[in-house]
Design a protein around this motif. Structure first.
Motif, PDB file in Angstrom:
ATOM      1  N   LEU A  38      33.513  46.499  44.422  1.00  0.00           N
ATOM      2  CA  LEU A  38      34.896  47.536  43.082  1.00  0.00           C
ATOM      3  C   LEU A  38      36.215  47.806  43.416  1.00  0.00           C
ATOM      4  CD1 LEU A  38      32.259  49.607  41.275  1.00  0.00           C
ATOM      5  CD2 LEU A  38      32.740  47.264  40.770  1.00  0.00           C
ATOM      6  N   THR A  63      33.769  43.754  35.761  1.00  0.00           N
ATOM      7  CA  THR A  63      32.889  43.587  36.580  1.00  0.00           C
ATOM      8  C   THR A  63      32.409  44.809  37.283  1.00  0.00           C
ATOM      9  OG1 THR A  63      33.692  41.773  37.999  1.00  0.00           O
ATOM     10  CG2 THR A  63      33.285  43.341  38.974  1.00  0.00           C
ATOM     11  N   VAL A  64      33.277  46.202  36.726  1.00  0.00           N
ATOM     12  CA  VAL A  64      32.781  47.228  36.590  1.00  0.00           C
ATOM     13  C   VAL A  64      31.697  47.395  35.760  1.00  0.00           C
ATOM     14  CG1 VAL A  64      33.639  49.763  36.668  1.00  0.00           C
ATOM     15  CG2 VAL A  64      35.134  48.097  37.361  1.00  0.00           C
ATOM     16  N   THR A 103      28.395  46.881  36.902  1.00  0.00           N
ATOM     17  CA  THR A 103      27.844  46.959  38.479  1.00  0.00           C
ATOM     18  C   THR A 103      27.294  48.941  37.975  1.00  0.00           C
ATOM     19  OG1 THR A 103      29.364  46.067  39.529  1.00  0.00           O
ATOM     20  CG2 THR A 103      28.733  48.065  40.501  1.00  0.00           C
TER      21      THR A 103
END
Length: 141
Positions: free
Chosen positions: A60, A122-123, A126
């Motif tokens: 990240l 994306t965070v 994840t």
């Protein structure tokens, strides 16, 4: 260039992500406390502990650097009604903190908005993947 960046992974501490609509955050995550809260399909508040590993955090950090996160403005909010989906993302380091607030109505710079949404997604992905790994690990015990 990366080595001299103002935000170094060795100084990384944690990430905070919040998202929601209608003027309130319905999903929050803090990698320091590992607290993950969200509203489920029945509008019930779900609270879980989700740990992001060092590899997740490094990924990240690098994704943020790749997208130019450190150069983004803090405020990317255009919605005056409070109804557009809104996001808050914070990367905390020993000596610096970078925060952005974004809503889906922001249209001043479409490329910047797309990059910000990409980093936020994306965070979120994840966190979801880490939660799934934990569930799988629990089932195998």
């Amino acid at each position: 260039m990366i080595k001299n960046a103002p935000y170094k992974f060795v100084e990384f501490e944690y990430i905070v992500l919040k998202s929601g609509e209608n003027g309130r955050y319905t999903q929050t995550y803090n990698s320091k406390t590992q607290d993950y809260e969200y509203l489920d399909a029945q509008d019930s508040l779900v609270h879980k502990k989700v740990k992001l590993g060092k590899d997740d955090l490094l990924f990240l950090h690098r994704k943020a650097a790749e997208l130019g996160f450190w150069d983004w403005p803090t405020n990317m909010v255009s919605d005056k009604t409070g109804k557009a989906p809104k996001y808050y993302l914070e990367y905390v380091y020993e000596r610096k903190t970078k925060v952005i607030e974004l809503d889906a109505a922001y249209n001043e710079n479409p490329k910047l908005k797309d990059a910000a949404i990409q980093l936020i997604k994306t965070v979120e992905k994840t966190i979801t993947e880490s939660e799934a790994r934990y569930r799988i690990g629990e089932k195998s015990k």
